[in-house]
Design an enzyme around this catalytic site. Structure first.
Site, PDB file in Angstrom:
ATOM      1  N   ASP A 165       4.641   0.547 -11.285  1.00  0.00           N
ATOM      2  CA  ASP A 165       3.446  -0.218 -11.807  1.00  0.00           C
ATOM      3  C   ASP A 165       2.572   0.686 -12.719  1.00  0.00           C
ATOM      4  O   ASP A 165       1.363   0.925 -12.361  1.00  0.00           O
ATOM      5  CB  ASP A 165       2.573  -0.706 -10.778  1.00  0.00           C
ATOM      6  N   GLU A 416       7.052   4.066  -1.660  1.00  0.00           N
ATOM      7  CA  GLU A 416       7.286   2.720  -1.310  1.00  0.00           C
ATOM      8  C   GLU A 416       8.733   2.298  -1.635  1.00  0.00           C
ATOM      9  O   GLU A 416       9.142   1.388  -2.541  1.00  0.00           O
ATOM     10  CB  GLU A 416       6.232   1.949  -2.324  1.00  0.00           C
ATOM     11  N   TYR A 472      -2.550  -3.433   1.340  1.00  0.00           N
ATOM     12  CA  TYR A 472      -3.646  -4.076   0.556  1.00  0.00           C
ATOM     13  C   TYR A 472      -3.834  -5.441   1.182  1.00  0.00           C
ATOM     14  O   TYR A 472      -3.807  -6.601   0.691  1.00  0.00           O
ATOM     15  CB  TYR A 472      -2.789  -4.657  -0.947  1.00  0.00           C
ATOM     16  N   GLU A 510      -3.056   4.244  -0.338  1.00  0.00           N
ATOM     17  CA  GLU A 510      -3.307   3.325  -1.100  1.00  0.00           C
ATOM     18  C   GLU A 510      -4.162   2.029  -0.593  1.00  0.00           C
ATOM     19  O   GLU A 510      -3.672   1.717   0.398  1.00  0.00           O
ATOM     20  CB  GLU A 510      -2.171   2.630  -1.891  1.00  0.00           C
TER      21      GLU A 510
HETATM   22  C1  BDP Z   1       1.649  -0.230  -4.964  1.00  0.00           C
HETATM   23  C2  BDP Z   1       2.161   0.845  -5.846  1.00  0.00           C
HETATM   24  C3  BDP Z   1       1.108   1.309  -6.849  1.00  0.00           C
HETATM   25  C4  BDP Z   1       0.617   0.293  -7.740  1.00  0.00           C
HETATM   26  C5  BDP Z   1      -0.114  -0.405  -6.501  1.00  0.00           C
HETATM   27  C6  BDP Z   1      -0.980  -1.782  -7.126  1.00  0.00           C
HETATM   28  O1  BDP Z   1       2.420   2.125  -5.135  1.00  0.00           O
HETATM   29  O2  BDP Z   1       1.923   1.998  -8.094  1.00  0.00           O
HETATM   30  O3  BDP Z   1      -0.075   0.195  -8.828  1.00  0.00           O
HETATM   31  O4  BDP Z   1       0.618  -0.897  -5.340  1.00  0.00           O
HETATM   32  O5  BDP Z   1      -0.375  -2.674  -6.926  1.00  0.00           O
HETATM   33  O6  BDP Z   1       2.813  -1.001  -4.581  1.00  0.00           O
HETATM   34  O7  BDP Z   1      -1.936  -1.715  -7.854  1.00  0.00           O
END
Ligand code: BDP
Length: 597
Positions: A165, A416, A472, A510
């Site tokens: 991404d 990932e 997330y 993240e």
């Molecule tokens: C994760 C990835 C990262 C993405 C992020 C996203 O590691 O590179 O930019 O999600 O969705 O899967 O913002």
């Protein structure tokens, strides 16, 4: 070790001349350049700034999104008084390059985020301008890092389809130097540390060409000699050592001198910080003191520059990070320009240094696929041995380049990937074993896991000294009005990890929400600034519920460019700062929390 990756410096014995500026450039969509001898000269070049990504300058989509071979050319005067070895050193060329000097092929390099060193001693003509040509290529595949594929449009143009991404920026992204060293020269050095009460021992090891004496001198911040030792390897005893501390750095200067008696042949100087790193149960210890990681996953990304290194952007980024009370960042998803690490050494920032092993799941929307249970048999395919070879080499180059930075306290060996098969386990076991063998400082090794790497299914987390999770909950999973479910699901997963009683630290590498600075809403709504605040508060309350969570690196420091798509509004908007490095509201939330964390 193939080549010395020491950062170029100038002194009485060695020199480096910066070749940045306006180079010549030409696309080669039909790959005819080699046959037509472009290695001598480009037939119809345009001008191109170095360092920078080429994509950001053009006004047509075809040029911005160009995928295939492309060439650079410049002239470089080699002074007639140069003796010894002459090299060209590129901080990086993305993703692969072949270097020519005066038409002669010198070397090729795979991987777009680590240096290329080309020995031009036998080809360079002294006392005149020499022609330097670079043939580069930015196609993605599953044998090289990062992973992706290429599609061909009906009009014949190739288009990169990353399994990751971020925009597939390419070009000469970092500074280029003409480096001159003596014939016999210092090629490498490494340091490790032992603390003894108030004192410290710096154990050093050097690599040099030729059979000469070595003296190593340590100087304090004022330039006064602290101690010295003779021999290619040995110990330096530092009484009342100033330690390199998190956000309170102290840097010594180490000087390695190659000599025959009183005749100096070569000398190399660098700045090092005395500090130790250790994992103890669920704690990350720097100088035996626990540290909680606060900060960001970043990108090398900016308007116009693309992924080209720029000191001014780096300065602003450090000022913004310090303002939030951060102490750490991850070089997601590739090794950054060396200047970042030198800056972090000075500012006392910790770095999780990541190799470009991203996209090891067959999906151009891997961020959305994470968590859906999608499985693509990535490590079950015949291309894997070739990929493993490249991955091992790049881990080796990254550790060789970055091993002496006090800021680098850990290496991340993937982002990932699929981790639920024995194939993945065997693949990553080879990577982790290799990394552990070559890091002189024996740093903790890790990798960032997505949601499919669940506690019951993941077969790779046990390779890590501490476990990094990208999660997330509240964005890709149960977002907006379902945020209470998101929290429930998040806690449920963390309870399942807790039940495993792994006794290692967990760090969130993240978590974040796409947020448009223009959007405000009461009550909050997804994409609004208020929702980003609410999401962060929910995440913080989960983090604070588990002792083994020892860090939080928000995704992302700033908005950044990606491939186009229905889930991206001119890029990924999960920045705590905008792409122009101005704070979103949530930056104040982070600043407040991290002031007392
Ligand atoms: C994760 C990835 C990262 C993405 C992020 C996203 O590691 O590179 O930019 O999600 O969705 O899967 O913002």
């Amino acid at each position: 070790m193939n080549q010395s990756l020491l950062f170029p410096i100038s002194n009485d014995y060695r020199s480096c001349i910066n070749l940045d500026g306006l180079w010549k450039f030409q696309f080669d969509p039909n790959s005819i350049g080699t046959k037509e001898n472009w290695n001598n000269h480009l037939p119809k070049p345009i001008s191109m700034p170095v360092p920078a990504s080429f994509a950001t300058f053009f006004t047509t989509k075809e040029e911005r999104d160009y995928c295939g071979d492309f060439w650079y050319e410049t002239e470089c005067f080699v002074p007639s008084n140069m003796t010894g070895k002459i090299y060209l050193r590129f901080g990086s060329v993305t993703h692969r390059a072949t270097i020519f000097c005066n038409g002669v092929e010198i070397t090729s390099h795979e991987g777009g985020f680590l240096p290329i060193v080309a020995d031009i001693t036998s080809v360079a003509i002294k006392g005149q301008k020499n022609t330097i040509v670079v043939k580069a290529n930015n196609e993605l595949n599953e044998k090289t890092l990062p992973c992706g594929t290429v599609m061909t449009l009906k009009n014949g143009n190739k288009l990169a389809k990353p399994y990751f991404d971020f925009f597939n920026y390419a070009g000469i992204h970092r500074s280029v130097y003409l480096v001159n060293t003596p014939e016999d020269a210092i090629e490498d050095y490494s340091v490790t540390y032992t603390l003894k009460g108030k004192d410290a021992v710096v154990h050093y090891d050097t690599v040099s060409r030729g059979n000469h004496d070595i003296t190593v001198i340590l100087k304090d911040q004022e330039g006064n000699e602290v101690c010295r030792n003779e021999g290619a390897s040995g110990d330096l005893y530092v009484t009342n050592a100033h330690l390199w501390k998190v956000r309170n750095a102290y840097l010594y200067t180490i000087e390695v001198i190659l000599h025959d008696g009183s005749t100096v042949i070569d000398s190399y100087e660098d700045r090092i910080g005395i500090r130790t790193v250790r994992i103890d149960g669920t704690k990350i210890l720097i100088n035996e003191e626990p540290v909680y990681l606060k900060g960001f996953g970043k990108h090398e990304d900016f308007d116009i520059l693309g992924r080209g290194f720029n000191w001014a952007i780096a300065k602003r980024d450090f000022e913004c990070m310090k303002w939030t009370n951060a102490n750490c960042f991850r070089t997601s998803h590739y090794p950054y320009a060396e200047e970042w690490y030198r800056f972090a050494d000075e500012e006392g920032f910790l770095i999780i240094d990541e190799v470009a092993a991203v996209g090891m799941m067959r999906s151009t929307h891997n961020f959305a696929a994470a968590g859906t249970g999608q499985y693509t048999y990535f490590f079950e395919t015949p291309t894997v041995p070739a990929l493993l070879k490249n991955h091992l080499t790049q881990v080796e180059e990254m550790i060789q380049r970055d091993k002496n930075h006090p800021s680098v306290f850990s290496f991340s060996l993937f982002n990932e990937p699929e981790t639920t098969s024995t194939y993945a386990h065997d693949y990553f076991k080879a990577i982790f074993d290799h990394a552990r063998n070559i890091d002189p400082q024996n740093r903790p090794m890790t990798g960032a896991f997505e949601k499919n790497s669940a506690p019951e299914k993941c077969l790779c987390y046990m390779l890590c000294n501490f476990i990094c999770l990208n999660r997330y909950y509240g964005w890709y999973i149960s977002g907006g009005p379902e945020i209470s479910d998101a929290e429930w699901k998040f806690r449920d997963e963390m309870n399942r990890w807790q039940a495993k009683d792994l006794n290692v630290p967990f760090v969130f590498t993240e978590f974040g929400t796409d947020t448009l600075p223009s959007e405000h809403s009461l009550p909050s709504i997804m994409w609004s600034q208020e929702y980003q605040d609410e999401y962060m508060e929910m995440n913080f309350s989960v983090f604070d519920s588990y002792d083994f969570i020892q860090g939080e690196l928000a995704w992302n420091f700033a908005d950044f460019q990606t491939s186009e798509g229905i889930m991206r509004v001119n890029g990924n908007k999960k920045g705590v700062f905008t792409r122009q490095r101005q704070p979103k509201d949530v930056a104040f939330v982070m600043k407040k929390r991290w002031a007392d964390k």
